[in-house]
Design a protein around this motif. Structure first.
Motif, PDB file in Angstrom:
ATOM      1  N   ASP A  22       0.979  -1.034  -0.538  1.00  0.00           N
ATOM      2  CA  ASP A  22      -0.066   0.490   0.054  1.00  0.00           C
ATOM      3  C   ASP A  22       0.970   0.960   0.096  1.00  0.00           C
ATOM      4  O   ASP A  22       1.806   1.371   0.722  1.00  0.00           O
ATOM      5  N   LYS A  23       0.664   2.245  -1.389  1.00  0.00           N
ATOM      6  CA  LYS A  23       2.032   3.551  -1.371  1.00  0.00           C
ATOM      7  C   LYS A  23       1.950   3.875   0.330  1.00  0.00           C
ATOM      8  O   LYS A  23       2.738   4.345   0.408  1.00  0.00           O
ATOM      9  N   ASP A  24       0.829   4.494   0.679  1.00  0.00           N
ATOM     10  CA  ASP A  24       0.728   5.279   1.436  1.00  0.00           C
ATOM     11  C   ASP A  24       1.237   4.868   2.810  1.00  0.00           C
ATOM     12  O   ASP A  24       2.015   5.732   3.376  1.00  0.00           O
ATOM     13  N   PHE A  25       1.114   3.261   2.960  1.00  0.00           N
ATOM     14  CA  PHE A  25       1.656   2.968   4.306  1.00  0.00           C
ATOM     15  C   PHE A  25       3.097   2.851   3.600  1.00  0.00           C
ATOM     16  O   PHE A  25       3.644   3.116   5.221  1.00  0.00           O
ATOM     17  N   PHE A  26       3.531   2.591   2.947  1.00  0.00           N
ATOM     18  CA  PHE A  26       4.893   2.145   2.723  1.00  0.00           C
ATOM     19  C   PHE A  26       5.965   3.857   2.214  1.00  0.00           C
ATOM     20  O   PHE A  26       6.981   4.037   3.840  1.00  0.00           O
ATOM     21  N   ILE A  27       5.010   4.742   2.302  1.00  0.00           N
ATOM     22  CA  ILE A  27       5.345   6.311   2.660  1.00  0.00           C
ATOM     23  C   ILE A  27       5.937   6.210   3.991  1.00  0.00           C
ATOM     24  O   ILE A  27       6.881   7.453   4.897  1.00  0.00           O
ATOM     25  N   ARG A  28       4.599   6.095   4.443  1.00  0.00           N
ATOM     26  CA  ARG A  28       4.155   6.514   6.283  1.00  0.00           C
ATOM     27  C   ARG A  28       5.499   5.934   7.389  1.00  0.00           C
ATOM     28  O   ARG A  28       5.756   6.218   7.915  1.00  0.00           O
ATOM     29  N   LYS A  29       5.834   4.480   6.808  1.00  0.00           N
ATOM     30  CA  LYS A  29       6.590   3.885   7.786  1.00  0.00           C
ATOM     31  C   LYS A  29       8.174   4.167   6.754  1.00  0.00           C
ATOM     32  O   LYS A  29       9.099   3.527   7.258  1.00  0.00           O
ATOM     33  N   SER A  30       8.258   4.802   6.547  1.00  0.00           N
ATOM     34  CA  SER A  30       9.151   5.484   5.502  1.00  0.00           C
ATOM     35  C   SER A  30      10.035   4.940   4.515  1.00  0.00           C
ATOM     36  O   SER A  30      11.099   5.220   4.046  1.00  0.00           O
ATOM     37  N   GLY A  31       9.740   4.047   4.057  1.00  0.00           N
ATOM     38  CA  GLY A  31       9.753   2.975   2.738  1.00  0.00           C
ATOM     39  C   GLY A  31      11.368   2.574   3.047  1.00  0.00           C
ATOM     40  O   GLY A  31      11.740   2.176   4.405  1.00  0.00           O
ATOM     41  N   PHE A  32      12.127   2.322   1.827  1.00  0.00           N
ATOM     42  CA  PHE A  32      13.995   2.083   2.283  1.00  0.00           C
ATOM     43  C   PHE A  32      14.618   3.399   2.761  1.00  0.00           C
ATOM     44  O   PHE A  32      15.793   2.452   2.620  1.00  0.00           O
ATOM     45  N   ILE A  33      14.342   3.834   2.845  1.00  0.00           N
ATOM     46  CA  ILE A  33      15.284   5.393   3.715  1.00  0.00           C
ATOM     47  C   ILE A  33      16.090   4.736   4.638  1.00  0.00           C
ATOM     48  O   ILE A  33      17.016   5.321   4.645  1.00  0.00           O
ATOM     49  N   PRO A  34      15.100   3.752   5.655  1.00  0.00           N
ATOM     50  CA  PRO A  34      16.468   4.216   6.766  1.00  0.00           C
ATOM     51  C   PRO A  34      17.560   2.931   6.627  1.00  0.00           C
ATOM     52  O   PRO A  34      18.408   2.451   7.388  1.00  0.00           O
ATOM     53  N   GLN A  35      17.615   1.721   4.879  1.00  0.00           N
ATOM     54  CA  GLN A  35      18.344   1.192   4.438  1.00  0.00           C
ATOM     55  C   GLN A  35      19.297   1.972   3.641  1.00  0.00           C
ATOM     56  O   GLN A  35      19.906   0.453   3.191  1.00  0.00           O
ATOM     57  N   TYR A  36      19.756   2.744   3.149  1.00  0.00           N
ATOM     58  CA  TYR A  36      20.287   3.151   2.107  1.00  0.00           C
ATOM     59  C   TYR A  36      21.121   2.454   2.486  1.00  0.00           C
ATOM     60  O   TYR A  36      21.841   1.942   1.032  1.00  0.00           O
ATOM     61  N   ALA A  37      21.606   2.794   3.253  1.00  0.00           N
ATOM     62  CA  ALA A  37      22.813   2.635   3.559  1.00  0.00           C
ATOM     63  C   ALA A  37      23.685   1.488   3.973  1.00  0.00           C
ATOM     64  O   ALA A  37      24.646   0.936   3.924  1.00  0.00           O
ATOM     65  N   ILE A  38      22.705   0.713   4.522  1.00  0.00           N
ATOM     66  CA  ILE A  38      23.482  -1.054   4.542  1.00  0.00           C
ATOM     67  C   ILE A  38      22.668  -2.483   3.939  1.00  0.00           C
ATOM     68  O   ILE A  38      21.800  -2.161   2.793  1.00  0.00           O
ATOM     69  N   SER A  39      23.898  -3.267   3.851  1.00  0.00           N
ATOM     70  CA  SER A  39      23.291  -4.069   2.795  1.00  0.00           C
ATOM     71  C   SER A  39      22.114  -5.032   3.265  1.00  0.00           C
ATOM     72  O   SER A  39      22.992  -5.617   4.120  1.00  0.00           O
ATOM     73  N   CYS A  40      21.630  -5.060   2.594  1.00  0.00           N
ATOM     74  CA  CYS A  40      20.363  -6.220   2.746  1.00  0.00           C
ATOM     75  C   CYS A  40      18.945  -5.893   2.401  1.00  0.00           C
ATOM     76  O   CYS A  40      18.999  -5.261   1.214  1.00  0.00           O
ATOM     77  N   ASN A  41      18.058  -7.203   2.333  1.00  0.00           N
ATOM     78  CA  ASN A  41      17.438  -7.087   1.384  1.00  0.00           C
ATOM     79  C   ASN A  41      16.625  -6.262   1.948  1.00  0.00           C
ATOM     80  O   ASN A  41      15.815  -6.689   2.681  1.00  0.00           O
TER      81      ASN A  41
END
Length: 393
Positions: free
Chosen positions: A226-245
């Motif tokens: 769900d797009k709004d849910f994804f954005i509200r939870k910050s999406g992938f931003i917290p993991q940009y700098a780490i190597s993980c799926n």
């Protein structure tokens, strides 16, 4: 010596202790086979009997794909997404600084398919994972309230794939994460058996735990947010700098029993190309090892418990034989384990359309004791190298 002499055997205290531990390890495995993995079979059986609820209104969905020098794959494969049998959808392709003919191919397709949206990105000079960043751009640019992530090299079962994937979303407004299945095409020879077992084991674990309300990961090449849910939870931003799926990080943190659905209908499956070499398969296994480090301790424990119990079972069984414990009891215990394991794996893999290799599952399990140990060592000594893995490859 009488063949029935083993019935009169009376164990000493050290043997008795080992016997209890060995029996406990066998019990743990049987619980996994019949309770945890059996839950997957029971769910599928019940879902077949459950009447299909009519859908009054179908929500719109944006299929998001990141392309990086994929001109040939786009030319051959994008049509299977653009021509899905679904009323309201678009295909968003993020062209990530491609140097081949990707931009030209997308321009031609755009002329013929108005439901195609193209986003051309320049060079990414940031130090973080470019794939997750590009994927996030595609999600935020999507027109509809649901975004389906996939890969241009993926091959849906048929043109009803999108409809099948959207069924849980259209039937239940509380669903925010929908996870599908993506399988690898098979290689040849011994590689095929190894890769098939790894794939089957991963999905049996993932589906079984998800159905039990503990979704720790998902297939990022076939899932809906769900797009709004994804954005509200910050999406992938917290993991940009780490190597993980990206799914290992996002899904297990924000998935619940009520907001997540698994789609197990084979018409919702997608197939990915086979690994181009065994070293690529090993490399991706190492990448998964890095990815699983971000999982909660509980999830890592549950994923490790069954193979650890199997290893200890074989180890203690061998020690018991050395200590003079009757081999007949050991054979019976091993047969109980193997028969249970083969039957459950055969039923589960049939549901995943993986219909071969189930007879050799006990032997593959033993092989993976050592293979997984090697992978674990690689995650310890090749950290810097593996941080550069692209998860869409």
């Amino acid at each position: 010596m009488d063949l029935l002499d083993f019935l009169n055997y009376r164990p000493q205290l050290p043997v008795l202790v080992l016997l209890i531990v060995c029996g406990a390890m066998l019990l743990v495995q049987l619980i996994y086979y019949f309770v945890v993995y059996g839950g997957m079979l029971r769910h599928i059986r019940k879902s077949k009997k459950r009447p299909i609820q009519p859908v009054t209104e179908k929500q719109g969905v944006s299929i998001v794909i990141v392309a990086n020098n994929n001109g040939e794959a786009l030319r051959d494969g994008l049509l299977q997404f653009l021509e899905q049998d679904y009323e309201t959808f678009e295909v968003v392709v993020v062209n990530e600084n491609s140097s081949d003919d990707t931009e030209y191919v997308l321009f031609i397709l755009k002329e013929n398919y108005p439901n195609l949206t193209v986003i051309n990105l320049g060079k990414n000079d940031n130090k973080f994972d470019s794939y997750k960043f590009s994927l996030s751009i595609g999600i935020r640019s999507a027109k509809y309230s649901n975004v389906l992530l996939t890969n241009v090299a993926s091959k849906p079962k048929d043109f009803n794939w999108l409809s099948e994937m959207m069924n849980p979303v259209n039937s239940n407004q509380n669903i925010k994460i929908t996870s599908g299945i993506c399988l690898r095409e098979e290689s040849k020879g011994l590689r095929k058996s190894i890769e098939r077992y790894a794939q089957a084991r991963n999905y049996i674990n993932l589906i079984s735990f998800a159905l039990a309300g503990n979704t720790y990961s998902a297939c990022g090449m076939n899932m809906i947010y769900d797009k709004d849910f994804f954005i509200r939870k910050s999406g992938f931003i917290p993991q940009y700098a780490i190597s993980c799926n990206q799914e290992d990080y996002f899904v297990h943190r924000h998935s619940t029993k009520t907001n997540t659905a698994m789609v197990l209908n084979e018409h919702s499956f997608v197939w990915l190309p086979k690994y181009d070499s065994f070293s690529t398969f090993v490399r991706m296994r190492v990448a998964e090892g890095f990815s699983h480090k971000v999982l909660a301790m509980k999830d890592r424990f549950l994923l490790t418990l069954n193979p650890l119990a199997a290893f200890l079972f074989y180890t203690f069984a061998g020690v018991l034989l050395v200590m003079g414990f009757p081999w007949q009891y050991i054979v019976v215990a091993v047969l109980v384990k193997w028969i249970s394991q083969i039957v459950i794996y055969k039923k589960c893999t049939n549901r995943l359309t993986i219909k071969k290799g189930w007879f050799f599952v006990p032997f593959m399990e033993i092989f993976f004791f050592f293979f997984d140990a090697v992978i674990k060592l690689k995650t310890l000594f090749y950290r810097k190298k593996e941080k550069k893995i692209r998860w869409d490859k």
